[in-house]
Design a protein around this motif. Sequence first.
Motif, PDB file in Angstrom:
ATOM      1  N   SER A  31      46.834  11.928  15.855  1.00 34.53           N
ATOM      2  CA  SER A  31      45.547  11.330  15.500  1.00 34.53           C
ATOM      3  C   SER A  31      44.413  11.947  16.308  1.00 34.53           C
ATOM      4  O   SER A  31      43.304  12.145  15.796  1.00 34.53           O
ATOM      5  CB  SER A  31      45.595   9.818  15.738  1.00 34.53           C
ATOM      6  N   GLY A  53      51.989  11.202  13.179  1.00 32.84           N
ATOM      7  CA  GLY A  53      50.824  10.482  13.675  1.00 32.84           C
ATOM      8  C   GLY A  53      50.424   9.290  12.824  1.00 32.84           C
ATOM      9  O   GLY A  53      50.706   9.238  11.627  1.00 32.84           O
ATOM     10  N   PRO A 110      44.391   5.541  10.449  1.00 37.98           N
ATOM     11  CA  PRO A 110      43.463   4.581  11.055  1.00 37.98           C
ATOM     12  C   PRO A 110      43.911   3.138  10.809  1.00 37.98           C
ATOM     13  O   PRO A 110      44.398   2.800   9.720  1.00 37.98           O
ATOM     14  CB  PRO A 110      42.145   4.871  10.339  1.00 37.98           C
ATOM     15  N   TYR A 158      44.173   3.282  19.110  1.00 39.93           N
ATOM     16  CA  TYR A 158      44.826   3.400  17.810  1.00 39.93           C
ATOM     17  C   TYR A 158      44.462   2.254  16.865  1.00 39.93           C
ATOM     18  O   TYR A 158      44.440   2.442  15.650  1.00 39.93           O
ATOM     19  CB  TYR A 158      46.349   3.449  17.969  1.00 39.93           C
ATOM     20  N   TRP A 168      38.223   4.746  15.003  1.00 40.89           N
ATOM     21  CA  TRP A 168      38.446   6.068  15.574  1.00 40.89           C
ATOM     22  C   TRP A 168      37.165   6.710  16.091  1.00 40.89           C
ATOM     23  O   TRP A 168      37.197   7.533  16.969  1.00 40.89           O
ATOM     24  CB  TRP A 168      39.052   6.999  14.520  1.00 40.89           C
ATOM     25  N   PRO A 185      38.934  11.017   9.165  1.00 42.33           N
ATOM     26  CA  PRO A 185      39.779  12.191   8.904  1.00 42.33           C
ATOM     27  C   PRO A 185      39.476  12.872   7.583  1.00 42.33           C
ATOM     28  O   PRO A 185      39.825  14.047   7.398  1.00 42.33           O
ATOM     29  CB  PRO A 185      41.200  11.623   8.939  1.00 42.33           C
ATOM     30  N   HIS A 244      52.258   6.283   6.852  1.00 40.60           N
ATOM     31  CA  HIS A 244      51.003   6.699   7.499  1.00 40.60           C
ATOM     32  C   HIS A 244      50.689   8.148   7.155  1.00 40.60           C
ATOM     33  O   HIS A 244      49.537   8.488   6.844  1.00 40.60           O
ATOM     34  CB  HIS A 244      51.119   6.524   9.015  1.00 40.60           C
ATOM     35  N   LEU A 255      47.415   9.548   5.074  1.00 34.91           N
ATOM     36  CA  LEU A 255      46.530  10.594   5.584  1.00 34.91           C
ATOM     37  C   LEU A 255      46.451  11.770   4.625  1.00 34.91           C
ATOM     38  O   LEU A 255      45.372  12.331   4.398  1.00 34.91           O
ATOM     39  CB  LEU A 255      47.020  11.061   6.959  1.00 34.91           C
TER      40      LEU A 255
END
Length: 279
Positions: A105, A126, A129, A210, A214, A218, A240, A244
């Motif tokens: 992350s 990773g 969010p 975490y 953030w 991303p 996750h 992403l």
Amino acid sequence: MKEFDLDLGDGRTLHVYDTGPDDAPDRLAVFWHHGTPNIGTPPEPLFPVSERLGIRWVSYDRPGYGGSTPSLGRDLASAAGYVSLVADALGIDRFAVMGHSGGGSHALACGALLRDRVLAVVGVSGPAPYGAEGLDWFAGMYASGQASLRAAVEGRAAKERYEASAEHDPEMFAPVDHAALAGDWSWFGSVVGPALEGGQSGPIDDDLAYVHPWGCDPAQITAPTLLMHGDQDRVIPSSHGRWLARHCPSAELRTFPDDGHISVLCSASTALDWLRARV
């Protein structure tokens, strides 16, 4: 490998690692972002392939770990500032970033905020969010991990109370992870112990970061991005990584049905090949 303390100018220091010899300017600098709880020593199991590919590892202990001064309230976006300072100190203009677990992350944050400097991004195992739309963030996590991060959601005081009585839970890792930790990735033993010698400041700050905003998105990443995730991951479920990949326009996702949180790193050499093919 050279190590030094970088003066941040406000009474704090950042402990830095650099494997790049001064006479090899053609090497690709890759900033390594460590997981929780680790110090920032670059991933030694990947040194042979990185030497073949001409990769220079640069990294640092996140604040609160190892030789780096704590910084309460740091968020994931702060990684971009630290990386910029280290890169400037070493005379590195552009670079790639790579991270494992929570470090993934932090690598994504650098990709989102340093678009003019980051050439490529690799994130392994990773988290997405916290509160990400369409993602059941805790689903599939091992029970103790859920409890730890739910405490972080409640704030620092609740997280500190939880950690005061928390114990290591071997169920956090799948059998294939335990095998990797006993084999090629026994290296983790050299970065976990030192990370905890200074107390829980670093891990607590990580977990708070975490589960709070953030400080970046991303989806703003424009550099080529590779996401790797094992479907047997009990620490950060592969849902996750899939989230992403759907929300990072430049991302490519590679899932590994038989791998977990650690064992997926046994395929990390392919990520370095991927980096070199794009940079």
